[in-house]
Design a protein around this motif. Structure first.
Motif, PDB file in Angstrom:
ATOM      1  N   LEU A  50       0.890  -1.337   0.001  1.00  0.00           N
ATOM      2  CA  LEU A  50       0.115  -0.127   0.019  1.00  0.00           C
ATOM      3  C   LEU A  50       0.897   1.354  -0.076  1.00  0.00           C
ATOM      4  CD1 LEU A  50      -2.819  -0.791   2.598  1.00  0.00           C
ATOM      5  CD2 LEU A  50      -3.006  -1.090  -0.033  1.00  0.00           C
ATOM      6  N   ARG A  51       1.581   1.404   0.873  1.00  0.00           N
ATOM      7  CA  ARG A  51       2.249   2.567   1.303  1.00  0.00           C
ATOM      8  C   ARG A  51       3.617   2.863   0.232  1.00  0.00           C
ATOM      9  NH1 ARG A  51       1.995   2.802   7.861  1.00  0.00           N
ATOM     10  NH2 ARG A  51      -0.303   2.764   7.805  1.00  0.00           N
ATOM     11  N   LEU A  52       4.253   2.054   0.169  1.00  0.00           N
ATOM     12  CA  LEU A  52       5.625   2.002  -0.704  1.00  0.00           C
ATOM     13  C   LEU A  52       5.169   2.739  -2.154  1.00  0.00           C
ATOM     14  CD1 LEU A  52       8.706   2.289  -0.556  1.00  0.00           C
ATOM     15  CD2 LEU A  52       8.627  -0.214  -1.113  1.00  0.00           C
ATOM     16  N   PRO A  53       4.419   1.806  -2.844  1.00  0.00           N
ATOM     17  CA  PRO A  53       3.799   2.455  -4.286  1.00  0.00           C
ATOM     18  C   PRO A  53       3.538   3.937  -4.252  1.00  0.00           C
ATOM     19  CG  PRO A  53       3.193   0.331  -4.021  1.00  0.00           C
ATOM     20  CD  PRO A  53       3.666   0.623  -2.478  1.00  0.00           C
ATOM     21  N   ARG A  54       2.537   4.362  -3.393  1.00  0.00           N
ATOM     22  CA  ARG A  54       1.913   5.495  -3.292  1.00  0.00           C
ATOM     23  C   ARG A  54       3.118   6.559  -2.918  1.00  0.00           C
ATOM     24  NH1 ARG A  54      -3.337   4.314   0.345  1.00  0.00           N
ATOM     25  NH2 ARG A  54      -4.264   2.807  -0.881  1.00  0.00           N
ATOM     26  N   ILE A  55       4.163   6.290  -2.152  1.00  0.00           N
ATOM     27  CA  ILE A  55       5.276   7.480  -1.615  1.00  0.00           C
ATOM     28  C   ILE A  55       6.255   7.390  -3.043  1.00  0.00           C
ATOM     29  CG2 ILE A  55       7.160   7.665  -0.153  1.00  0.00           C
ATOM     30  CD1 ILE A  55       5.563   6.208   1.822  1.00  0.00           C
ATOM     31  N   ILE A  56       6.446   6.274  -3.642  1.00  0.00           N
ATOM     32  CA  ILE A  56       7.499   6.364  -4.860  1.00  0.00           C
ATOM     33  C   ILE A  56       6.590   7.048  -5.838  1.00  0.00           C
ATOM     34  CG2 ILE A  56       8.185   4.877  -6.469  1.00  0.00           C
ATOM     35  CD1 ILE A  56       8.958   2.860  -4.649  1.00  0.00           C
ATOM     36  N   GLY A  57       5.238   6.915  -5.912  1.00  0.00           N
ATOM     37  CA  GLY A  57       4.570   7.725  -7.030  1.00  0.00           C
ATOM     38  C   GLY A  57       4.573   9.134  -6.643  1.00  0.00           C
ATOM     39  N   ALA A  58       4.315   9.465  -5.443  1.00  0.00           N
ATOM     40  CA  ALA A  58       4.440  10.943  -4.809  1.00  0.00           C
ATOM     41  C   ALA A  58       5.596  11.570  -5.394  1.00  0.00           C
ATOM     42  CB  ALA A  58       4.086  10.959  -3.397  1.00  0.00           C
ATOM     43  N   VAL A  59       6.727  10.896  -5.065  1.00  0.00           N
ATOM     44  CA  VAL A  59       8.083  11.419  -5.298  1.00  0.00           C
ATOM     45  C   VAL A  59       8.245  11.784  -6.777  1.00  0.00           C
ATOM     46  CG1 VAL A  59      10.713  10.928  -5.297  1.00  0.00           C
ATOM     47  CG2 VAL A  59       9.145  10.442  -3.364  1.00  0.00           C
ATOM     48  N   LEU A  60       7.691  10.529  -7.549  1.00  0.00           N
ATOM     49  CA  LEU A  60       8.111  10.691  -9.062  1.00  0.00           C
ATOM     50  C   LEU A  60       7.094  11.936  -9.675  1.00  0.00           C
ATOM     51  CD1 LEU A  60       7.912   7.026 -10.357  1.00  0.00           C
ATOM     52  CD2 LEU A  60       9.811   8.695 -10.127  1.00  0.00           C
ATOM     53  N   VAL A  61       5.679  11.868  -9.310  1.00  0.00           N
ATOM     54  CA  VAL A  61       4.964  13.004  -9.587  1.00  0.00           C
ATOM     55  C   VAL A  61       5.522  14.385  -9.162  1.00  0.00           C
ATOM     56  CG1 VAL A  61       2.591  14.053  -9.122  1.00  0.00           C
ATOM     57  CG2 VAL A  61       2.899  11.698  -9.595  1.00  0.00           C
ATOM     58  N   GLY A  62       5.853  14.457  -7.948  1.00  0.00           N
ATOM     59  CA  GLY A  62       6.081  15.957  -7.427  1.00  0.00           C
ATOM     60  C   GLY A  62       7.286  16.327  -8.082  1.00  0.00           C
ATOM     61  N   SER A  63       8.548  15.342  -8.458  1.00  0.00           N
ATOM     62  CA  SER A  63       9.603  15.858  -8.943  1.00  0.00           C
ATOM     63  C   SER A  63       9.452  16.016 -10.517  1.00  0.00           C
ATOM     64  CB  SER A  63      10.604  14.686  -8.807  1.00  0.00           C
ATOM     65  OG  SER A  63      10.252  13.363  -9.421  1.00  0.00           O
ATOM     66  N   ALA A  64       8.674  15.360 -11.058  1.00  0.00           N
ATOM     67  CA  ALA A  64       8.212  15.692 -12.656  1.00  0.00           C
ATOM     68  C   ALA A  64       7.606  16.977 -12.743  1.00  0.00           C
ATOM     69  CB  ALA A  64       7.435  14.541 -13.039  1.00  0.00           C
ATOM     70  N   LEU A  65       6.605  17.192 -11.739  1.00  0.00           N
ATOM     71  CA  LEU A  65       5.855  18.411 -12.012  1.00  0.00           C
ATOM     72  C   LEU A  65       6.422  19.859 -11.630  1.00  0.00           C
ATOM     73  CD1 LEU A  65       2.327  17.420 -10.559  1.00  0.00           C
ATOM     74  CD2 LEU A  65       2.942  17.956 -12.968  1.00  0.00           C
ATOM     75  N   SER A  66       7.523  19.687 -10.768  1.00  0.00           N
ATOM     76  CA  SER A  66       8.284  20.815 -10.231  1.00  0.00           C
ATOM     77  C   SER A  66       9.537  21.046 -11.279  1.00  0.00           C
ATOM     78  CB  SER A  66       8.894  20.559  -8.847  1.00  0.00           C
ATOM     79  OG  SER A  66       9.867  19.315  -8.674  1.00  0.00           O
ATOM     80  N   LEU A  67       9.996  19.744 -11.929  1.00  0.00           N
ATOM     81  CA  LEU A  67      11.026  19.811 -12.774  1.00  0.00           C
ATOM     82  C   LEU A  67      10.594  20.581 -14.058  1.00  0.00           C
ATOM     83  CD1 LEU A  67      14.025  19.271 -13.018  1.00  0.00           C
ATOM     84  CD2 LEU A  67      13.469  17.084 -13.840  1.00  0.00           C
ATOM     85  N   SER A  68       9.503  20.248 -14.546  1.00  0.00           N
ATOM     86  CA  SER A  68       8.762  20.760 -15.557  1.00  0.00           C
ATOM     87  C   SER A  68       8.496  22.284 -15.501  1.00  0.00           C
ATOM     88  CB  SER A  68       7.589  19.719 -16.152  1.00  0.00           C
ATOM     89  OG  SER A  68       6.491  19.596 -14.983  1.00  0.00           O
ATOM     90  N   GLY A  69       8.008  22.321 -14.366  1.00  0.00           N
ATOM     91  CA  GLY A  69       7.898  23.845 -14.099  1.00  0.00           C
ATOM     92  C   GLY A  69       9.115  24.591 -14.072  1.00  0.00           C
ATOM     93  N   ALA A  70      10.119  24.107 -13.584  1.00  0.00           N
ATOM     94  CA  ALA A  70      11.067  24.971 -13.498  1.00  0.00           C
ATOM     95  C   ALA A  70      11.912  25.063 -14.974  1.00  0.00           C
ATOM     96  CB  ALA A  70      12.183  24.259 -12.611  1.00  0.00           C
TER      97      ALA A  70
END
Length: 293
Positions: free
Chosen positions: A69-89
Motif C-alpha cells: 500500500l504505502r511504498l508504491p504511493r510514496i514512490i509515486g508521490a516522489v515521481l509525480v512531485g519531481s516531474a511536475l516541479s522539474l517541468s515547471g522550472a
C-alpha cells in the motif's frame, strides 16, 4: 574569488544534501503513519529485509501495508512531485516567465480528456493511463502546430497553449455532461481531482522510466536553459541552436507532465510554486534551481 566560489559550492552541496535528507525523512514518516501505524525501526527492518537477512520481528500485515500500500504511493508521490516541479522550472526558464506552470501547453487538460474518454469506453487502468498520455502529447502537438508552420514568437506559443487548454476544458464539460452520473462521472471527477490512492507497482514500472529519462535529460541541459533565458540573439551568439534546444526541453517537460498525470491525475500548483521555493534557496541560476526542484 576562488575561495568565494568554493564557499558557495560548499553551501549549495550542504543545501542539496539537506533537501535529500528531508525527502528521505518524509518518506520514512509516510511509511510509518496511517490507520495502521508501524514504528520507524520496523519500517527500516522491513525495507532492509529485501536486501539482507534480518530476523523477522514484524507481522505479515505490517509488511503488506508497507510494501503493497504505502511504498508504491510514496514512490509515486516522489515521481509525480519531481516531474511536475522539474517541468515547471524548465518551462519557466525556457519561456522566461515566472508564472508559467506545466499545464501551460494544455498537457494536463489534454491528458484529462484522454483519461475521461477511456473511462467512457470502460477501458482498464492501463488503457486510461495510455489514453491520458497520448492525449496530453496530442494537446502539446496542437499547441506547437502554429509554431511548426511559421516560426512565431514565444508569446504566440503561450497564447496557443491557452487556446488549446480552453478547448480541452470545453471538451471535458461535454464529456461530463454525457457521462453516466452513477459510475462514469464519479471516476472522471476522481481523476480530475488527482489522487495517489490507486497507484500500483505496475504503474510505476510503466511510467517511471519515462519520468527518470526525461528528468536526466533536463538535468544535463540545465545550463542551456540559462543561456536561453538570456534571449535568442545572445544564445545564438554563444553557439546554441535555440529552436532545437528549446523544443527538446519543451518535449521533455511535456513528457514529465503527461507521465505525472498518468500516475495521479491532475495535481496543480506544484509545478508553479516549487521552482519559486527552489529559487528562494539557491538563487536564479537554473543549474542550481533544476536539481533543487
Amino acid at each position: 574569488m576562488k575561495d568565494n566560489k568554493k564557499h558557495k559550492k560548499a553551501e549549495y552541496g550542504i543545501l542539496i544534501t539537506g533537501l535529500i535528507i528531508l525527502l528521505a525523512a518524509a518518506c520514512i514518516i509516510a511509511l510509518c503513519a496511517g490507520q495502521y501505524s508501524v514504528s520507524v525501526p520496523e519500517v527500516i527492518k522491513i525495507l532492509a529485509s529485501r536486501f539482507v537477512n534480518v530476523t523477522k520481528t514484524w507481522s505479515n500485515t505490517a509488511e503488506g501495508v508497507v510494501f503493497t500500500l504505502r511504498l508504491p504511493r510514496i514512490i509515486g508521490a516522489v515521481l509525480v512531485g519531481s516531474a511536475l516541479s522539474l517541468s515547471g522550472a524548465a518551462y519557466q526558464g525556457v519561456f522566461k516567465n515566472p508564472l508559467v506552470a506545466p499545464d501551460l501547453l494544455g498537457v494536463s487538460s489534454g491528458a484529462c480528456v484522454g483519461a475521461s474518454v477511456a473511462i467512457l469506453l470502460h477501458l482498464n487502468s492501463f488503457g486510461v493511463q495510455a489514453m491520458a498520455f497520448v492525449a496530453g502529447i496530442l494537446a502539446v502537438g496542437l499547441t506547437l502546430f502554429p509554431r511548426l508552420i511559421k516560426n512565431t514568437n514565444m508569446t504566440m506559443l503561450v497564447l496557443s497553449g491557452i487556446i488549446v487548454k480552453g478547448i480541452m476544458d470545453s471538451v471535458m464539460g461535454i464529456i461530463k455532461y454525457v457521462a453516466d452520473p452513477e459510475t462514469e462521472l464519479q471516476s472522471i471527477t476522481y481523476w480530475q481531482l488527482g489522487s495517489l490512492t490507486k497507484v500500483l507497482p505496475k504503474d510505476l514500472f510503466t511510467v517511471g522510466p519515462v519520468i527518470v529519462a526525461a528528468s536526466v535529460i533536463i538535468f544535463l541541459l540545465r545550463w542551456r536553459i540559462n543561456i536561453l533565458s538570456l534571449g535568442d540573439r545572445e544564445a545564438k551568439t554563444l553557439g546554441v541552436s535555440v529552436t532545437v534546444v528549446r523544443n527538446f526541453i519543451i518535449i521533455c517537460a511535456t513528457l514529465l507532465t503527461a507521465s505525472a498525470v498518468c500516475i495521479s491525475g491532475t495535481i496543480g500548483w506544484i509545478g508553479l510554486v516549487i521552482p519559486h521555493f527552489a529559487r528562494m534557496l539557491t538563487g536564479p541560476d537554473n543549474t542550481k534551481v533544476i536539481p533543487a526542484s
